[in-house]
Enzyme design. Structure first.
Site, PDB file in Angstrom:
ATOM      1  N   ASN A 156       0.872  -1.166   0.000  1.00 47.26           N
ATOM      2  CA  ASN A 156       0.000   0.000   0.000  1.00 47.26           C
ATOM      3  C   ASN A 156       0.899   1.202   0.000  1.00 47.26           C
ATOM      4  O   ASN A 156       1.664   1.375   0.943  1.00 47.26           O
ATOM      5  CB  ASN A 156      -0.807   0.032   1.306  1.00 47.26           C
ATOM      6  CG  ASN A 156      -2.234  -0.332   1.089  1.00 47.26           C
ATOM      7  OD1 ASN A 156      -2.681  -0.545  -0.032  1.00 47.26           O
ATOM      8  ND2 ASN A 156      -2.958  -0.388   2.173  1.00 47.26           N
ATOM      9  N   PHE A 195     -12.804   7.893  -7.430  1.00 52.25           N
ATOM     10  CA  PHE A 195     -13.476   7.206  -6.328  1.00 52.25           C
ATOM     11  C   PHE A 195     -14.377   6.125  -6.899  1.00 52.25           C
ATOM     12  O   PHE A 195     -15.031   6.341  -7.908  1.00 52.25           O
ATOM     13  CB  PHE A 195     -14.316   8.197  -5.504  1.00 52.25           C
ATOM     14  CG  PHE A 195     -13.480   9.137  -4.682  1.00 52.25           C
ATOM     15  CD1 PHE A 195     -13.037   8.781  -3.426  1.00 52.25           C
ATOM     16  CD2 PHE A 195     -13.139  10.381  -5.183  1.00 52.25           C
ATOM     17  CE1 PHE A 195     -12.259   9.649  -2.669  1.00 52.25           C
ATOM     18  CE2 PHE A 195     -12.352  11.261  -4.442  1.00 52.25           C
ATOM     19  CZ  PHE A 195     -11.912  10.891  -3.176  1.00 52.25           C
ATOM     20  N   MET A 196     -14.377   4.970  -6.249  1.00 51.93           N
ATOM     21  CA  MET A 196     -15.297   3.908  -6.676  1.00 51.93           C
ATOM     22  C   MET A 196     -16.537   4.032  -5.798  1.00 51.93           C
ATOM     23  O   MET A 196     -16.633   3.387  -4.744  1.00 51.93           O
ATOM     24  CB  MET A 196     -14.651   2.536  -6.497  1.00 51.93           C
ATOM     25  CG  MET A 196     -13.514   2.270  -7.456  1.00 51.93           C
ATOM     26  SD  MET A 196     -14.077   1.677  -9.073  1.00 51.93           S
ATOM     27  CE  MET A 196     -12.517   1.118  -9.757  1.00 51.93           C
ATOM     28  N   HIS A 227       7.954   0.018   2.148  1.00 51.54           N
ATOM     29  CA  HIS A 227       7.695  -1.278   2.789  1.00 51.54           C
ATOM     30  C   HIS A 227       6.462  -1.946   2.193  1.00 51.54           C
ATOM     31  O   HIS A 227       5.673  -1.318   1.486  1.00 51.54           O
ATOM     32  CB  HIS A 227       7.488  -1.104   4.300  1.00 51.54           C
ATOM     33  CG  HIS A 227       6.189  -0.429   4.658  1.00 51.54           C
ATOM     34  ND1 HIS A 227       5.978   0.924   4.490  1.00 51.54           N
ATOM     35  CD2 HIS A 227       5.041  -0.920   5.187  1.00 51.54           C
ATOM     36  CE1 HIS A 227       4.761   1.235   4.898  1.00 51.54           C
ATOM     37  NE2 HIS A 227       4.148   0.138   5.316  1.00 51.54           N
ATOM     38  N   HIS A 234      -1.010  -7.365  -9.618  1.00 49.70           N
ATOM     39  CA  HIS A 234      -1.975  -6.309  -9.945  1.00 49.70           C
ATOM     40  C   HIS A 234      -1.479  -4.998  -9.351  1.00 49.70           C
ATOM     41  O   HIS A 234      -0.986  -4.975  -8.219  1.00 49.70           O
ATOM     42  CB  HIS A 234      -3.339  -6.593  -9.296  1.00 49.70           C
ATOM     43  CG  HIS A 234      -4.022  -7.816  -9.786  1.00 49.70           C
ATOM     44  ND1 HIS A 234      -4.706  -7.857 -10.980  1.00 49.70           N
ATOM     45  CD2 HIS A 234      -4.170  -9.042  -9.238  1.00 49.70           C
ATOM     46  CE1 HIS A 234      -5.243  -9.063 -11.138  1.00 49.70           C
ATOM     47  NE2 HIS A 234      -4.923  -9.804 -10.095  1.00 49.70           N
ATOM     48  N   GLN A 247       3.629  -5.608   2.986  1.00 47.48           N
ATOM     49  CA  GLN A 247       3.172  -6.547   4.007  1.00 47.48           C
ATOM     50  C   GLN A 247       2.967  -7.920   3.386  1.00 47.48           C
ATOM     51  O   GLN A 247       2.746  -8.043   2.181  1.00 47.48           O
ATOM     52  CB  GLN A 247       1.863  -6.064   4.607  1.00 47.48           C
ATOM     53  CG  GLN A 247       1.984  -4.716   5.286  1.00 47.48           C
ATOM     54  CD  GLN A 247       0.752  -4.398   6.108  1.00 47.48           C
ATOM     55  OE1 GLN A 247       0.364  -5.158   6.988  1.00 47.48           O
ATOM     56  NE2 GLN A 247       0.130  -3.284   5.806  1.00 47.48           N
TER      57      GLN A 247
HETATM   58 ZN    ZN Z   1      -5.052 -11.746  -9.683  1.00 47.70          ZN
END
Ligand code: ZN
Length: 351
Positions: A153, A315-316, A166, A301, A168
């Site tokens: 992220n 925005f979704m 970084h 992705h 995760q």
């Molecule tokens: Zn995938």
């Protein structure tokens, strides 16, 4: 009735990986834009911040101290969403109130000792070290768990307030939703067509070049035909590869190249450190390793939210929450814009 042109006229496109549709409305690009367009604020991030819990030598909120690491550094998440302890319970078969106990592990991995560098600004060797660490963790956690999710992220707009580079790694005893749907769609495709959906897809994209952002001998970086986020991308190996640990040394170093190229172009697009959520998907692990997973193809992705500038994001919401995803700029135009951007990072140009 006028003749249909997908670059000008509304249409829907099918995402075979998620078995869903996206509404594409390129005609909307012609409407006047009255929203804000701000110049990006240049964040001055220090190389070392004594208050940042991810920096080498610093003490984290649970009192543990990071070593003075000089490359990558992995530690157990101090507030993990998944814990290794297994709880026994009686099975619940109520169709309206299903639940199941689960177990897992959450780790944090720092890419680099310095807070002020991101992957595209790191050397090829440093990026290869990150990839090798992803491989090691996928292998180690994959021995115990059904799914190992490596994800990054990046940027405050994605809810990541810590600028230190970084990612995760969350490993779980269950197949998460995204993995489960991709398992099903890839299996159905394989049974029906006799080849791997994403190997065939990468081959077709490499042939047409229309949605290619970057490409080398082993990898393609593309804006998928069915992209929902404006500059969404996928990295797919050209060879059939099940999981990260199956990549050869050559494929890892060539992955570092194509990843750096994609991320440099991302940063160059709005001359900002481009925010995104990214993650790797490969064949399931743990007890699932014994099953036939030949329908799977490894891929990554990238879901970046920016739309028009460093500060204007998509925005979704609304129709997207209640009906289905919608986009204005076509995947082809987004790929062309990224493809035509320089391979040299904008920051290295100005210094
Ligand atoms: Zn995938």
């Amino acid at each position: 009735m006028s003749v249909f042109n997908p670059n000008d006229h509304q249409h829907i496109r099918y995402n075979p990986l998620k078995d869903e549709w996206v509404l594409v409305s390129p005609h909307r690009l012609k409407r006047p834009w009255t929203g804000q367009v701000e110049k990006p604020v240049l964040d001055e991030i220090p190389e070392y911040d004594p208050k940042n819990p991810l920096c080498p030598g610093n003490i984290r909120s649970n009192g543990k101290q990071n070593p003075k690491y000089s490359g990558t550094y992995v530690f157990d998440n101090d507030f993990p969403a998944l814990q290794p302890e297994v709880f026994s319970t009686e099975e619940n078969n109520d169709p309206l109130f299903k639940m199941s106990p689960v177990s897992g592990e959450c780790k944090v991995m720092c890419f680099h000792p310095h807070s002020n560098v991101t992957l595209p600004e790191m050397s090829n060797n440093d990026v290869i070290e990150v990839i090798n660490k992803w491989v090691d963790l996928s292998k180690e956690l994959g021995e115990k768990y059904t799914w190992v999710q490596v994800f990054e992220n990046k940027g405050s707009v994605m809810g990541c307030s810590n600028p230190h580079p970084h990612c995760q790694i969350w490993a779980s005893s269950f197949l998460p939703n995204e993995a489960a749907i991709e398992d099903k769609t890839q299996k159905n495709y394989y049974c029906k067509h006799g080849n791997q959906m994403l190997v065939e897809y990468a081959r077709r994209e490499s042939e047409s070049k229309e949605r290619i952002i970057s490409e080398n001998e082993h990898w393609v970086a593309i804006v998928p035909y069915w992209a929902t986020w404006p500059y969404q991308a996928m990295l797919i190996p050209k060879r059939h590869v099940l999981r990260l640990p199956d990549l050869t040394d050559e494929e890892r170093s060539s992955l570092a190249e194509v990843m750096k190229s994609l991320l440099t172009k991302y940063d160059n697009l709005f001359e900002t450190s481009f925010p995104y959520s990214m993650g790797w998907h490969g064949a399931p692990t743990g007890l699932e390793m014994d099953k036939d997973n030949s329908h799977w193809q490894l891929h990554a992705h990238y879901y970046p939210p920016l739309l028009r500038s460093a500060t204007v994001r998509k925005f979704m919401v609304g129709y997207e929450m209640l009906a289905q995803p919608q986009r204005d700029i076509t995947a082809e135009l987004a790929a062309k814009k990224l493809r035509e951007l320089p391979e040299e990072h904008y920051k290295s140009k100005t210094t």
